[in-house]
Design a protein around this motif. Sequence first.
Motif, PDB file in Angstrom:
ATOM      1  N   GLY A  47      -2.344 -97.338 -16.428  1.00 16.44           N
ATOM      2  CA  GLY A  47      -3.468 -96.521 -16.877  1.00 16.44           C
ATOM      3  C   GLY A  47      -3.023 -95.211 -17.499  1.00 16.44           C
ATOM      4  N   PHE A  48      -2.049 -94.543 -16.892  1.00 18.75           N
ATOM      5  CA  PHE A  48      -1.579 -93.283 -17.453  1.00 18.75           C
ATOM      6  C   PHE A  48      -0.724 -93.513 -18.696  1.00 18.75           C
ATOM      7  N   GLY A  49      -0.069 -94.651 -18.785  1.00 18.33           N
ATOM      8  CA  GLY A  49       0.633 -94.998 -20.025  1.00 18.33           C
ATOM      9  C   GLY A  49      -0.343 -95.202 -21.172  1.00 18.33           C
ATOM     10  N   LEU A  50      -1.435 -95.900 -20.879  1.00 21.76           N
ATOM     11  CA  LEU A  50      -2.476 -96.074 -21.890  1.00 21.76           C
ATOM     12  C   LEU A  50      -3.098 -94.739 -22.281  1.00 21.76           C
ATOM     13  N   SER A  51      -3.230 -93.853 -21.306  1.00 21.63           N
ATOM     14  CA  SER A  51      -3.782 -92.534 -21.593  1.00 21.63           C
ATOM     15  C   SER A  51      -2.866 -91.744 -22.513  1.00 21.63           C
TER      16      SER A  51
END
Length: 104
Positions: A15-19
């Motif tokens: 999720g934080f990579g996508l962010s």
Amino acid sequence: MPKLVKVYLQQIAIGFGLSAVFTAILLYMNVGNLGHLVFNSSDGLLGLFLIFFFNGLVFAGVQFAIRIMRMGYEDDDDDDDDRGTPIRSFDPVPIRISSQEGRR
């Protein structure tokens, strides 16, 4: 470490990579003149961090929810033959309730 915790940490990382990718695209495309505002403001880096962080929370939550909902389909070894009919835990019985007041 329990399997669910490992899955949760993995989905947080995704999720934080996508962010990070989403925030980079926002800045590159200069959506709403955001790139100019971030790089030319004294509080631009704080705003950039907040955009990244809150989008990371949203993306991680969605990623985890999708993973949990798909877990049932991975091990679909349902052998019962109920064909989706609901199982009643009780049979409702109608009860007459009388009123203390008369009809108007």
